[in-house]
Design an enzyme around this catalytic site. Structure first.
Site, PDB file in Angstrom:
ATOM      1  N   GLU A 183       4.960  -0.496  -7.838  1.00 30.08           N
ATOM      2  CA  GLU A 183       5.705   0.098  -8.794  1.00 30.08           C
ATOM      3  C   GLU A 183       5.822   1.484  -8.655  1.00 30.08           C
ATOM      4  O   GLU A 183       6.893   2.014  -8.806  1.00 30.08           O
ATOM      5  CB  GLU A 183       5.420  -0.452 -10.061  1.00 30.08           C
ATOM      6  CG  GLU A 183       5.424  -1.824 -10.307  1.00 30.08           C
ATOM      7  CD  GLU A 183       3.912  -2.365 -10.092  1.00 30.08           C
ATOM      8  OE1 GLU A 183       3.724  -3.423 -10.492  1.00 30.08           O
ATOM      9  OE2 GLU A 183       3.240  -1.901  -9.457  1.00 30.08           O
ATOM     10  N   ASN A 210       1.735  -1.412  -2.419  1.00 30.82           N
ATOM     11  CA  ASN A 210       0.501  -0.898  -2.964  1.00 30.82           C
ATOM     12  C   ASN A 210      -0.216  -0.147  -1.650  1.00 30.82           C
ATOM     13  O   ASN A 210      -0.298  -0.497  -0.608  1.00 30.82           O
ATOM     14  CB  ASN A 210      -0.416  -1.781  -3.414  1.00 30.82           C
ATOM     15  CG  ASN A 210      -0.795  -2.966  -2.745  1.00 30.82           C
ATOM     16  OD1 ASN A 210       0.189  -3.606  -2.012  1.00 30.82           O
ATOM     17  ND2 ASN A 210      -1.898  -3.420  -2.661  1.00 30.82           N
ATOM     18  N   GLU A 225      -3.838   1.118  -0.673  1.00 30.37           N
ATOM     19  CA  GLU A 225      -5.335   1.448  -0.966  1.00 30.37           C
ATOM     20  C   GLU A 225      -6.009   2.614  -0.314  1.00 30.37           C
ATOM     21  O   GLU A 225      -5.409   3.188   0.762  1.00 30.37           O
ATOM     22  CB  GLU A 225      -6.143  -0.026  -0.720  1.00 30.37           C
ATOM     23  CG  GLU A 225      -5.718  -0.728  -1.676  1.00 30.37           C
ATOM     24  CD  GLU A 225      -6.637  -2.211  -1.305  1.00 30.37           C
ATOM     25  OE1 GLU A 225      -6.524  -3.134  -2.304  1.00 30.37           O
ATOM     26  OE2 GLU A 225      -7.041  -2.310  -0.300  1.00 30.37           O
ATOM     27  N   CYS A 285       1.607   1.735 -14.827  1.00 28.34           N
ATOM     28  CA  CYS A 285       2.632   1.265 -13.977  1.00 28.34           C
ATOM     29  C   CYS A 285       3.608   1.028 -15.094  1.00 28.34           C
ATOM     30  O   CYS A 285       4.904   1.228 -15.219  1.00 28.34           O
ATOM     31  CB  CYS A 285       2.908   0.097 -12.909  1.00 28.34           C
ATOM     32  SG  CYS A 285       2.211   1.102 -11.291  1.00 28.34           S
ATOM     33  N   CYS A 302      -0.014  -3.027 -14.049  1.00 33.59           N
ATOM     34  CA  CYS A 302      -1.090  -2.068 -14.674  1.00 33.59           C
ATOM     35  C   CYS A 302      -0.399  -1.293 -15.728  1.00 33.59           C
ATOM     36  O   CYS A 302       0.611  -1.241 -15.878  1.00 33.59           O
ATOM     37  CB  CYS A 302      -2.020  -1.672 -13.588  1.00 33.59           C
ATOM     38  SG  CYS A 302      -0.978   0.112 -12.923  1.00 33.59           S
ATOM     39  N   CYS A 307      -0.072   1.992  -6.677  1.00 27.15           N
ATOM     40  CA  CYS A 307       0.608   0.869  -6.813  1.00 27.15           C
ATOM     41  C   CYS A 307       2.018   0.623  -6.289  1.00 27.15           C
ATOM     42  O   CYS A 307       2.706   1.650  -6.161  1.00 27.15           O
ATOM     43  CB  CYS A 307       0.663   0.673  -8.248  1.00 27.15           C
ATOM     44  SG  CYS A 307      -0.686   0.757  -9.262  1.00 27.15           S
TER      45      CYS A 307
END
Length: 144
Positions: free
Chosen positions: A66, A53, A55, A100, A97, A64
């Site tokens: 994934e 990930n 940010e 993803c 999420c 993310c």
């Protein structure tokens, strides 16, 4: 107990997915949440791709783990998932999420194994189909 070559190869693939996810997790850029996630996937060719990930101070602009792993796979010219491993530092394995889940469904069949894990070693095995039943797919775009 004697292990067959097939059993050894399967163990090596699983361990390398786990190791790749744990390793890339350490590289995550998570200065705001401190919630680092690593994902590793194996394509149908057997190649392993990983992502973490990333940010951003403008939260919706982050990516993310994934999605990063899928992007690496696509950038390498591959488009089909065979297995996925996601790891985070959390009390229990954290599922992807919603976005993803849809991304995984785009590149993997419903029966593709997804292992969700904690850094402490707890694991939960599921599939793309179990994570996203009734996924929107290309068949929904066909004219009737």
């Amino acid at each position: 107990m004697k292990f067959s070559d097939h059993m050894i190869k399967k163990w090596e693939i699983v361990m390398s997915l786990k190791e790749a996810a744990l390793s890339v997790r350490e590289k995550a850029y998570a200065p705001y949440s401190n919630f680092k996630v690593g994902a590793a996937l194996r394509s149908t060719s057997g190649e392993i791709f990983s992502g973490c990930n990333v940010e951003n101070v403008a939260y919706p602009e982050g990516t993310c783990a994934e999605a990063g792993a899928i992007a690496a796979m696509v950038a390498a010219g591959e488009q089909k998932l065979a297995e996925v491993y996601v790891v985070a530092s959390s009390p229990q394995p954290v599922p992807p999420c919603g976005g993803c889940r849809q991304k995984l469904a785009e590149f993997g069949n419903r029966d593709v194994k997804v292992t969700l894990a904690t850094v402490e070693g707890d694991e939960f095995e599921t599939t793309i189909g179990q994570l996203l039943p009734g996924a929107f797919d290309a068949s929904h775009m066909e004219d009737s």
